[in-house]
Design an enzyme around this catalytic site. Structure first.
Site, PDB file in Angstrom:
ATOM      1  N   HIS A 130       0.797  -1.231   0.000  1.00  0.00           N
ATOM      2  CA  HIS A 130       0.000   0.000   0.000  1.00  0.00           C
ATOM      3  C   HIS A 130       0.825   1.274   0.000  1.00  0.00           C
ATOM      4  O   HIS A 130       0.260   2.372   0.074  1.00  0.00           O
ATOM      5  CB  HIS A 130      -0.921   0.055   1.222  1.00  0.00           C
ATOM      6  CG  HIS A 130      -1.982  -0.993   1.220  1.00  0.00           C
ATOM      7  ND1 HIS A 130      -3.251  -0.777   0.721  1.00  0.00           N
ATOM      8  CD2 HIS A 130      -1.963  -2.279   1.638  1.00  0.00           C
ATOM      9  CE1 HIS A 130      -3.965  -1.875   0.859  1.00  0.00           C
ATOM     10  NE2 HIS A 130      -3.201  -2.804   1.407  1.00  0.00           N
ATOM     11  N   LYS A 174      -8.672  13.802   4.447  1.00  0.00           N
ATOM     12  CA  LYS A 174      -7.783  12.636   4.450  1.00  0.00           C
ATOM     13  C   LYS A 174      -6.816  12.844   5.598  1.00  0.00           C
ATOM     14  O   LYS A 174      -6.781  13.946   6.159  1.00  0.00           O
ATOM     15  CB  LYS A 174      -7.021  12.508   3.133  1.00  0.00           C
ATOM     16  CG  LYS A 174      -6.378  13.817   2.659  1.00  0.00           C
ATOM     17  CD  LYS A 174      -5.697  13.676   1.317  1.00  0.00           C
ATOM     18  CE  LYS A 174      -6.621  13.695   0.147  1.00  0.00           C
ATOM     19  NZ  LYS A 174      -6.618  12.497  -0.677  1.00  0.00           N
ATOM     20  N   ARG A 175      -6.046  11.812   5.948  1.00  0.00           N
ATOM     21  CA  ARG A 175      -5.057  12.013   7.002  1.00  0.00           C
ATOM     22  C   ARG A 175      -4.160  13.199   6.628  1.00  0.00           C
ATOM     23  O   ARG A 175      -3.933  13.470   5.450  1.00  0.00           O
ATOM     24  CB  ARG A 175      -4.207  10.760   7.192  1.00  0.00           C
ATOM     25  CG  ARG A 175      -4.955   9.625   7.844  1.00  0.00           C
ATOM     26  CD  ARG A 175      -4.075   8.437   8.162  1.00  0.00           C
ATOM     27  NE  ARG A 175      -3.477   7.880   6.956  1.00  0.00           N
ATOM     28  CZ  ARG A 175      -2.198   8.049   6.612  1.00  0.00           C
ATOM     29  NH1 ARG A 175      -1.364   8.744   7.368  1.00  0.00           N
ATOM     30  NH2 ARG A 175      -1.736   7.504   5.505  1.00  0.00           N
ATOM     31  N   LYS A 183       0.567  14.524   1.145  1.00  0.00           N
ATOM     32  CA  LYS A 183      -0.791  14.803   0.644  1.00  0.00           C
ATOM     33  C   LYS A 183      -0.987  16.300   0.391  1.00  0.00           C
ATOM     34  O   LYS A 183      -1.947  16.729  -0.226  1.00  0.00           O
ATOM     35  CB  LYS A 183      -1.838  14.280   1.621  1.00  0.00           C
ATOM     36  CG  LYS A 183      -1.773  12.758   1.799  1.00  0.00           C
ATOM     37  CD  LYS A 183      -2.777  12.255   2.823  1.00  0.00           C
ATOM     38  CE  LYS A 183      -2.650  10.786   3.154  1.00  0.00           C
ATOM     39  NZ  LYS A 183      -3.326   9.883   2.200  1.00  0.00           N
ATOM     40  N   THR A 216      -8.496   6.477  -1.928  1.00  0.00           N
ATOM     41  CA  THR A 216      -9.844   5.930  -2.092  1.00  0.00           C
ATOM     42  C   THR A 216     -10.876   7.036  -1.860  1.00  0.00           C
ATOM     43  O   THR A 216     -11.995   6.956  -2.374  1.00  0.00           O
ATOM     44  CB  THR A 216     -10.094   4.767  -1.109  1.00  0.00           C
ATOM     45  OG1 THR A 216      -9.569   5.139   0.174  1.00  0.00           O
ATOM     46  CG2 THR A 216      -9.425   3.503  -1.571  1.00  0.00           C
ATOM     47  N   LYS A 234     -14.563   8.111  -3.668  1.00  0.00           N
ATOM     48  CA  LYS A 234     -15.831   8.398  -2.965  1.00  0.00           C
ATOM     49  C   LYS A 234     -16.385   9.747  -3.421  1.00  0.00           C
ATOM     50  O   LYS A 234     -17.596   9.918  -3.583  1.00  0.00           O
ATOM     51  CB  LYS A 234     -15.612   8.367  -1.451  1.00  0.00           C
ATOM     52  CG  LYS A 234     -15.250   6.971  -0.949  1.00  0.00           C
ATOM     53  CD  LYS A 234     -14.651   6.966   0.453  1.00  0.00           C
ATOM     54  CE  LYS A 234     -13.955   5.634   0.714  1.00  0.00           C
ATOM     55  NZ  LYS A 234     -13.074   5.661   1.897  1.00  0.00           N
TER      56      LYS A 234
END
Ligand code: GFP
Length: 836
Positions: A379, A570-571, A576, A678, A682
């Site tokens: 992952h 998101k985290r 990110k 992911t 969504k």
């Protein structure tokens, strides 16, 4: 949470004439109402005067569980009778989200439950809010496991999810003065109606000590592990109901207990405290979920957790196998075991130990079974997330496993030498033991050597895996590698989360789309229908209103649902790049201050996500977002056109409000760093447009939706690598872009921190002098792309068209597609229809 309100209980219903069977399994309003009433009386047992809203939640949950249990037992019996191969999904995390709403949906009894509660004077929506979600995961990896359980049951594949029943899940996040505060997650405090404790299903797990060699009756040399401690794992089962089918699979989570509550010898000698010590140490094993992104060192307990749940799970499989009368040699024909990242990869060694030491299989036979059994999903490529364990720690906890690893490694490296003779550098790179610096066990290598199938989670990620982290392994065994692009369940993240859109889709397409997402393509024709677009917009706006209400209640920030909702949830992590988003916000803010007449699309910038408690920079980024929000939201020059909000405690429950309310989905990680993502899927499912880099599954999202319906910006993976190779100097970006310089100076000046110029210095310095994730290199392209977004928003009709096309073309990202691929190409597991 406010204390539960006191509610008057309705008098018991005694005149329905229902049979017992109906009360436990009936799906009609009367049966459900009777069941809730019975559970209030006989399971919960508060007198009417003390019955709370939470009691109604609990009673309905138990009533729903009864119905699932009926299906669950039939599923277990069917699987036993058919003797089909079973998927065992080993994962240290399962982020299931609230169960009640989803189970009602999957059973098809939402309306009946709503009516039953209404007859009892209760509102289902309010009762649903009572559920405390089990936060047994950090983020994407744990939620993926939960989506996959949903699809496995829905696709009627026999499956068990094996994991850990953490007493404390991921912390609850509160925001205090802009900073993240971590609050212990006491999710079990009011009980858990979804699990069934199975104290009789228990396995013993060894710990520490040493090994001894002996000769068995047949004269063979064998090894016996003399542990220092033995911990007992007991099973807690949560049935997982498929959508529209009777199949109901099992999530089996292990909880650690002491073998004996007291050490009797110590107790007899009067040392009471010594006597309870063992109990405390044993129970510590499953106390708490470790947050991601924490420094690795010294996490003895984490390795202990991994070994504990993997050992319980494999012992459990062997036990069930022998109950079915199947010889152990057939293990791999009955079980497909998937390693969700390296966390359970000690399973490769544990299965060898169980087969060789305990079942006395010879090594080669045991190894063939092991490799045939396991599959490994990677992952992440981030080096700091690739697990390694220092040798001394590993040896102290798992002395026998280290011996087995040495033997696996010896045989494996012989193979490498045979294939690539003379290439000792390759041998060192591939070894299961890392020798540079402190010696360590490399768990990704162990997983790769011990699995017949290895996959990444998006096309780009799988390619990068083969070209970087596992390159040598790819060259050795190309046939083991494949890609399995992630997916998400459309039941929870569309049908349940977005009831407005669900109704419209049902009207337009019929009711099969949740299990046949390719049907969504039929919406493409509707994108050109103005009346349909109006309906679409009305649904989106209602969802935005719903989210705005939630945000107002939790932050006191008021957002206008007619504005563009630009969302990044998101985290929190530097890769990110939430801080890139912030740089754009500050840029826009400055532009508006300098040029009040500027024509921009009014926007609400919404953030959410948790930072690992020990991750300094991520916690500063949260503070930065909140500082910028405070200043902008209070500035009358701009706050009629832009606002910023940070939604505290991002979790599955509020995610279900967030995704359906998004116009714009922020997927702006540095290319090559996000394995898949992911959340991006969504958002797309719910008709958000994406602004994103060519990273993870964004690449495939853009392919599916078409380049014209996707806001692309930024460096590609190759360009990122090139710049890094050549030597990246963020100061050059600043020197050549005066707007960027001014933005960084403004942040550094204390403008967003009530004059305190210290608070964000570390963030600005990090970007200026290091910028490991190329935020500044992508800044100009990002800001320009956001201008295109702003312009596109002005054309409402075309935006709506693009929004419809996003949903219409999201079918590929259903977890059903992903699970079919795993079943067909890795697990070889067939469907089994369950009849009641
Ligand atoms: C990880 C990766 C994501 C990926 C998920 C699921 O997420 O890119 O989508 O796993 O495969 F980083 P986290 O658990 O780290 O959030």
């Amino acid at each position: 949470k406010p204390p539960p309100k006191q509610i008057k209980i309705a008098p018991p219903v005694t005149t329905t004439g229902l049979t017992d069977v109906d009360v436990r399994s009936g799906m009609q309003v009367a049966a459900l109402k009777q069941a809730v009433t019975d559970h209030l009386r006989y399971s919960i047992g508060h007198p009417p005067v003390a019955t709370t809203l939470h009691d109604y939640y609990y009673a309905l949950a138990l009533a729903v569980r009864d119905r699932m249990q009926h299906r669950w037992l039939n599923t277990l019996q069917t699987n036993f009778d058919l003797k089909r191969k079973i998927v065992c999904y080993l994962s240290a995390e399962f982020l299931m989200g609230p169960h009640l709403g989803n189970n009602l949906l999957n059973l098809g009894i939402e309306q009946e439950a709503r009516a039953a509660l209404a007859e009892l004077g209760q509102d289902l929506d309010i009762v649903l809010e009572c559920e405390e979600e089990p936060g047994l995961g950090n983020g994407g990896l744990g939620r993926l496991a939960a989506c996959y359980l949903d699809s496995l049951a829905t696709l009627q594949r026999p499956a068990v999810g094996y994991g850990i029943r953490y007493e404390f899940g991921i912390f609850d996040q509160e925001i205090h003065d802009g900073w993240q505060a971590e609050i212990t997650d006491k999710w079990l405090r009011y009980g858990n109606p979804w699990e069934i404790a199975k104290p009789e299903v228990a396995h013993y797990v060894n710990w520490g000590g040493h090994t001894e060699y002996y000769r068995d009756e047949a004269g063979n040399d064998r090894v016996r592990w003399m542990p220092y401690r033995v911990v007992k794992g007991t099973a807690y089962d949560t049935p997982t109901q498929g959508y529209g089918v009777n199949n109901c699979n099992t999530l089996r989570l292990w909880s650690a207990e002491a073998v004996e509550s007291f050490d009797f010898q110590a107790f007899n000698t009067g040392d009471y405290y010594q006597a309870v010590e063992d109990k405390i140490i044993s129970e510590t094993v499953t106390k708490v979920l470790y947050p991601n992104d924490e420094p690795q060192i010294g996490k003895h307990l984490r390795l202990g957790q991994q070994y504990f749940f993997v050992s319980c799970s494999l012992q459990n499989m062997l036990h069930i196998l022998s109950l079915s009368g199947v010889p152990v040699e057939n293990f791999a024909e009955r079980y497909a075991v998937q390693l969700n990242d390296t966390h359970p990869s000690i399973g490769v060694v544990e299965l060898m130990r169980l087969l060789v030491d305990e079942r006395r299989l010879d090594w080669d036979k045991a190894w063939a079974i092991t490799v045939q059994t396991f599959g490994y999903t990677n992952h992440t490529l981030l080096p700091e997330a690739l697990e390694t364990w220092p040798l001394p720690m590993f040896q102290a906890l798992l002395p026998r496993h280290l011996e087995i690893i040495y033997e696996i490694n010896r045989r494996f490296l012989d193979e490498v030498r045979a294939r690539f003779s003379g290439d000792e550098a390759r041998v060192a790179r591939m070894s299961l033991i890392g020798e540079e610096g402190e010696k360590c066990v490399r768990m990704a290598h162990l997983a790769a050597v011990g699995s017949h199938a290895i996959n990444g989670v998006a096309a780009l990620h799988s390619d990068l895996l083969k070209a970087s982290v596992l390159k040598d392994f790819y060259e050795m065994w190309p046939e083991r590698f494949s890609n399995k692009t992630n997916g998400v369940t459309p039941r929870r993240f569309l049908a349940l989360a977005n009831p407005g859109l669900r109704a419209l889709l049902n009207e337009a397409l019929g009711e099969q789309w949740p299990v046949n997402m390719e049907q969504l393509h039929q919406l493409e024709a509707k994108a050109d229908d103005a009346a349909f677009r109006r309906k679409w917009r009305a649904i989106k706006e209602a969802n935005k209103k719903r989210l705005a209400d939630y945000i107002l209640a939790h932050t006191d920030i008021e957002l206008d649902p007619t504005w563009l909702f630009d969302i990044q949830v998101k985290r929190i992590h530097e890769y990110k790049r939430q801080h890139l988003n912030v740089l754009h916000i500050v840029t826009l803010y400055r532009r508006l201050k300098e040029n009040p007449g500027l024509n921009i699309s009014p926007r609400a910038f919404i953030f959410g996500g948790k930072a690992a408690p020990g991750y300094f920079m991520a916690k500063r980024i949260i503070k930065l977002i909140n500082g910028v929000a405070e200043t902008i939201n209070a500035d009358p020059d701009v706050n009629t056109r832009m606002k910023v909000a940070f939604v505290p405690n991002f979790n599955v429950q509020n995610a279900q409000l967030i995704y359906p309310a998004a116009d714009l989905s922020e997927q702006i990680s540095t290319a090559g760093k996000e394995a898949s993502g992911t959340g991006n899927m969504k958002f797309m499912l719910n008709g958000a447009l994406t602004i994103g880099t060519l990273d993870g599954a964004n690449v495939e999202i853009r392919e599916e939706v078409g380049a014209e319906n996707f806001f692309l910006f930024g460096l590609t993976t190759e360009e990122v690598e090139h710049i890094k190779r050549e030597g990246y100097h963020p100061t050059d970006c600043i020197a050549s872009n005066s707007e960027l310089r001014t933005v960084l100076e403004l942040i550094n000046s204390g403008y967003f921190s009530r004059g305190d110029a210290e608070v964000f210095r570390s963030v600005v310095n990090n970007l200026t002098y290091s910028d490991p994730f190329l935020v500044l290199a992508d800044y100009a392209a990002y800001v320009a792309c956001q201008e295109r977004v702003s312009a596109a928003w002005q054309d409402k009709e075309n935006w709506t068209r693009m929004s419809i096309l996003n949903t219409a073309r999201s079918g590929k990202f259903s977890s059903d597609r992903a699970i079919r691929e795993y079943c067909d190409e890795i697990w070889n597991v067939q469907p089994a229809t369950v009849k009641l």
